[in-house]
Structure formats: C-alpha cells, structure tokens
Design an enzyme around this catalytic site. Structure first.
Site, PDB file in Angstrom:
ATOM      1  N   GLU A 260       8.796  -1.636  -1.740  1.00 63.25           N
ATOM      2  CA  GLU A 260      10.221  -1.920  -1.965  1.00 63.25           C
ATOM      3  C   GLU A 260      10.711  -1.182  -3.198  1.00 63.25           C
ATOM      4  O   GLU A 260      10.086  -1.298  -4.259  1.00 63.25           O
ATOM      5  CB  GLU A 260      10.430  -3.424  -2.122  1.00 63.25           C
ATOM      6  CG  GLU A 260      10.170  -4.155  -0.800  1.00 63.25           C
ATOM      7  CD  GLU A 260      10.367  -5.665  -0.871  1.00 63.25           C
ATOM      8  OE1 GLU A 260      10.855  -6.165  -1.907  1.00 63.25           O
ATOM      9  OE2 GLU A 260      10.024  -6.336   0.109  1.00 63.25           O
ATOM     10  N   HIS A 278      15.631  -7.383   0.946  1.00 61.78           N
ATOM     11  CA  HIS A 278      14.961  -8.550   0.326  1.00 61.78           C
ATOM     12  C   HIS A 278      16.001  -9.513  -0.287  1.00 61.78           C
ATOM     13  O   HIS A 278      15.979  -9.776  -1.491  1.00 61.78           O
ATOM     14  CB  HIS A 278      13.952  -8.077  -0.738  1.00 61.78           C
ATOM     15  CG  HIS A 278      12.913  -9.120  -1.068  1.00 61.78           C
ATOM     16  ND1 HIS A 278      11.661  -8.811  -1.526  1.00 61.78           N
ATOM     17  CD2 HIS A 278      12.940 -10.477  -1.018  1.00 61.78           C
ATOM     18  CE1 HIS A 278      10.968  -9.914  -1.757  1.00 61.78           C
ATOM     19  NE2 HIS A 278      11.739 -10.947  -1.439  1.00 61.78           N
TER      20      HIS A 278
HETATM   21  C1  3PG Z   1      10.415 -15.195  -3.348  1.00 55.16           C
HETATM   22  O1  3PG Z   1       9.209 -15.041  -3.179  1.00 55.16           O
HETATM   23  O2  3PG Z   1      10.869 -16.014  -4.165  1.00 55.16           O
HETATM   24  C2  3PG Z   1      11.398 -14.423  -2.508  1.00 55.16           C
HETATM   25  O3  3PG Z   1      10.766 -13.451  -1.748  1.00 55.16           O
HETATM   26  C3  3PG Z   1      12.516 -13.824  -3.327  1.00 55.16           C
HETATM   27  O4  3PG Z   1      12.044 -12.843  -4.210  1.00 55.16           O
HETATM   28  P1  3PG Z   1      13.033 -12.253  -5.327  1.00 55.16           P
HETATM   29  O5  3PG Z   1      13.217 -13.336  -6.348  1.00 55.16           O
HETATM   30  O6  3PG Z   1      12.389 -11.063  -5.894  1.00 55.16           O
HETATM   31  O7  3PG Z   1      14.337 -11.946  -4.648  1.00 55.16           O
END
Ligand code: 3PG
Length: 305
Positions: A260, A278
């Site tokens: 990512e 995401h």
């Molecule tokens: C998590 O594991 O809390 C989610 O995938 C969200 O991830 P992020 O806080 O990086 O958006």
C-alpha cells in the site's frame, strides 16, 4: 513526557492529549528514516497502519514505554521486538467494527449492482440502461472467513438483507450468534465453494498470509464475488488476476493490498475489481472513537508510573 504521533489521527486524540497536558509532536507523514532518527526522544508513539514499527525503530527507542495503535491490526508492529524491550502495545479493537462492516455491505452491493461501472459509464456520456443488470443480496449466501467482531457485524447486516450466512473461524463461534443468525458453520473450502459472496475478516499472521490463492479461487463459483477489507497479503494478488481472467470468479472488491499504495495497475484497472484505498474503517465516528480510545490509554499508562 513526549508523545510522537506518526500517522494521521482524529482531532479528538489531540484534544485528549492536550487536556491531559501531555506534550506531543504530530508528524503524520514522517519517513521511516526520520522515525528511526527521532524516536529516541519519545516516551510514547501513536500510529495507524502506515507507520511500520520495525525492530530498527524499536532499537534506538530507549525512552519508549508504550505504542498506541489507533485501530485494530497490529501487523505493522514488530511485537517480538516490543516485548523484548518491554514496550507496551495497545490498540482499539472495538472502534472500527461498524464502519468496516457497513463498508463491506457497501462493497457487496457495489459488486452485485455494478455501481462503479454505471457511474463511469455515465461520466463518459453513455446511457447503458439495458446492459447493466445486477443481482440482489436477498436469498444469496454470504460466507465469512473469520467471524470475530467485524465478521459478526457484517453477518448481522447480511442477515437483515435476507442472506444465508456461512462462517468459519479458528476459534469456536458463540452459540447465541449461530442461533440468532442461523449460521451454517463450515470449513473454509465449503465457504469458498458455496458462497455467493466470500468475505474475509482475519488478521494477517503467518497462517493467513497467502491464504487465498489459485486453488481457493478455483473452488469458488464462477458467479461469486470476493471482498477483502482485512489485509492485502491474505489474498495472492497475481492468482486473483489469473482467476479473474480465466473467469473462475466474477469479481472482487479490495480495500487492502499486498503493498500500500498498490503497485499492480492491472488489478486497479480491471473492470471486475472495485479497488478502494484502505478506507473501510475511515468514518468520522470510527476515527474519533479510535483516536479518543488510543489517546486515553496512552495517557493513563504514561501517568501510571
Ligand atoms: C485497522 O486495522 O485498524 C484498519 O485496517 C484500519 O487501518 P488504518 O488505521 O491504517 O486506516
């Protein structure tokens, strides 16, 4: 006491720190090189998933006592290295549940009704009314691999849409949940071969990495969709591309990627894939809650000793 916040976080978290008179530095785009260089100054670190808290970061962190993860997944933190250095790690497992679950339902509907295709066709000046016919969730089978907090909430919502629910988990599924939603407890392969929507809600571990590859896609119905809002590495992306091009599965909605931001353009451009950056857990409500909960835990810990 000083806290470093190395990822973007809600204003609620900052006000909790301010009102507790904790000095903090907000660097939501800090590079990993600078993190390694600067971490020695801090007693606490607050992250989301962008920051990779590797052993290299932990080694110079001689003052560090706690890492707060505003969110759920801890796969970006080297938990062995933190344990060795007695750095406490906390997260906010409940804060994002509903946000991710609602987003998952959104992706299922977007896949079934071809909403992104309809939007981009309209934007290109077309009126494709006769060629875009979708299908309904009602009466279809929803299969979740992983039925913890998020999988259970999606199952509740899917049940409300009139879907049949199949679920698999490595730990026993609570009986009241099974009874309430009429869940068929099934093996992973059964879910893959019977569900119309295969959904994944597992953490990234050595056991789940690459869990869904060509063999698994080959078990799925040709008309079935796969949705992943968990971690990108759970699905083998090149196998997904192969399965899509061989028409072994109808489509995929991916909110998470092996890397990512993702680098497989073919996947992002495929008409059969709905890619999102995401954002499943990214609602105002969820981020405020995650920020508040993580900041409160960090403050409490720093003040307790
Ligand atoms: C998590 O594991 O809390 C989610 O995938 C969200 O991830 P992020 O806080 O990086 O958006």
């Amino acid at each position: 006491m000083k806290v470093l916040i190395s990822d973007s976080i809600s204003a609620t978290a900052l006000s909790v720190l301010r009102s507790s008179r904790i000095d903090f530095t907000y660097k939501p785009e800090i590079s990993s090189e600078n993190l390694v260089r600067e971490i020695a100054e801090y007693d606490a670190l607050i992250v989301r998933s962008r920051t990779k808290v590797t052993r290299e970061v932990i080694l110079p962190a001689t003052k560090l006592r706690i890492i707060g993860r505003a969110g759920v997944g801890l796969d970006n933190i080297d938990l062995k290295a933190t344990a060795e250095r007695k750095v406490k790690v906390v997260n906010t497992p409940y804060a994002l549940t509903n946000a991710v679950a609602e987003f998952t339902i959104g992706l299922m509907i977007a896949l079934a009704r071809q909403i992104p295709k309809a939007v981009s066709s309209m934007r290109s000046g077309k009126w494709e009314k006769s060629s875009i016919t979708g299908s309904e969730l009602k009466g279809k089978t929803y299969g979740t691999i992983g039925i913890g907090r998020i999988g259970a909430r999606v199952s509740e919502l899917a049940h409300a849409f009139g879907m049949k629910i199949m679920a698999n988990d490595v730990i026993p599924i609570p009986k009241d949940l099974i009874d309430r939603l009429g869940i068929s407890v099934a093996s992973r392969d059964q879910i893959l071969s019977e569900a119309d929507f295969v959904d994944i809600h597992v953490p990234l571990t050595p056991e789940t990495e690459n869990m869904i590859g060509y063999r698994e896609f080959s078990l799925m119905k040709k008309s079935a969709f796969i949705i992943n809002t968990s971690r990108g590495k759970v699905i083998n992306e090149s196998d997904l591309l192969k399965a899509l091009s061989e028409k072994k599965v109808a489509g995929a909605a991916l909110d998470v990627f092996e890397v990512e931001p993702p680098n497989r353009l073919e996947l992002l451009k495929s008409e059969k894939v709905i890619p999102t950056p995401h954002i499943a857990g990214q609602t105002e409500e969820a981020q405020n809650e995650a920020g508040r909960m993580v900041a409160e835990q960090v403050v409490e810990y720093l003040k307790s000793a």
